[in-house]
Design a protein around this motif. Structure first.
Motif, short mmCIF file in Angstrom:
data_model
loop_
_atom_site.label_atom_id
_atom_site.label_comp_id
_atom_site.label_asym_id
_atom_site.label_seq_id
_atom_site.Cartn_x
_atom_site.Cartn_y
_atom_site.Cartn_z
N GLY A 133 12.53 -3.92 50.16
CA GLY A 133 13.01 -4.53 48.93
C GLY A 133 13.98 -5.66 49.21
O GLY A 133 14.60 -5.72 50.26
N MET A 148 10.58 -5.37 45.05
CA MET A 148 10.27 -4.28 45.97
C MET A 148 8.78 -4.25 46.24
O MET A 148 7.96 -4.57 45.37
CB MET A 148 10.73 -2.95 45.39
CG MET A 148 10.50 -1.75 46.29
SD MET A 148 11.15 -0.21 45.56
CE MET A 148 12.91 -0.55 45.61
N LEU A 159 18.59 -4.97 42.41
CA LEU A 159 17.24 -5.10 42.92
C LEU A 159 16.60 -6.37 42.38
O LEU A 159 16.66 -6.65 41.18
CB LEU A 159 16.40 -3.88 42.52
CG LEU A 159 14.90 -3.96 42.84
CD1 LEU A 159 14.68 -3.92 44.34
CD2 LEU A 159 14.15 -2.83 42.15
#
Length: 116
Positions: free
Chosen positions: A35, A50, A47
């Motif tokens: 990721g 990913m 994030l």
């Protein structure tokens, strides 16, 4: 020990493109689930994208349609192609690896600055 080394960061003009690379090495069989995360000043690490061993991907809503994560299992490299970059994308970008046996590993990060 799992080693992750990011590269490709730098200064880019708004609307421009940049490609980040993450090279995985160490006593690992594969690069596993990988990721890309980013951390802007004063904000939590979040994030960005990913990719699983099977090639499935997911993205943060803020980058969906503009960023693309991909992997080269032979070279053990994960890429993040960033297009139509906005100033708010300015952050340190980190590569992350997750596996059942090695746990979570982080790279040292690479700086991305989107500005004129």
């Amino acid at each position: 020990q799992v080693q992750l080394v990011e590269s490709g960061g730098g200064l880019v003009q708004p609307g421009g493109s940049l490609r980040l690379s993450c090279a995985a090495s160490g006593n690992i069989f594969s690069i596993g689930t990988m990721g890309w995360y980013r951390q802007a000043p004063g904000k939590q690490r979040e994030l960005v994208a990913m990719i699983t061993k099977g090639g499935s991907t997911n993205y943060a809503d803020s980058v969906k349609g503009r960023f693309t994560i991909s992997r080269d299992n032979t070279k053990r490299i994960v890429y993040l192609q960033m297009n139509s970059l906005k100033p708010e994308a300015t952050a340190v970008y980190y590569c992350k690896r997750a596996s059942a046996t090695r746990g979570v590993s982080w790279g040292q990060g690479t700086q991305v600055i989107v500005a004129s």
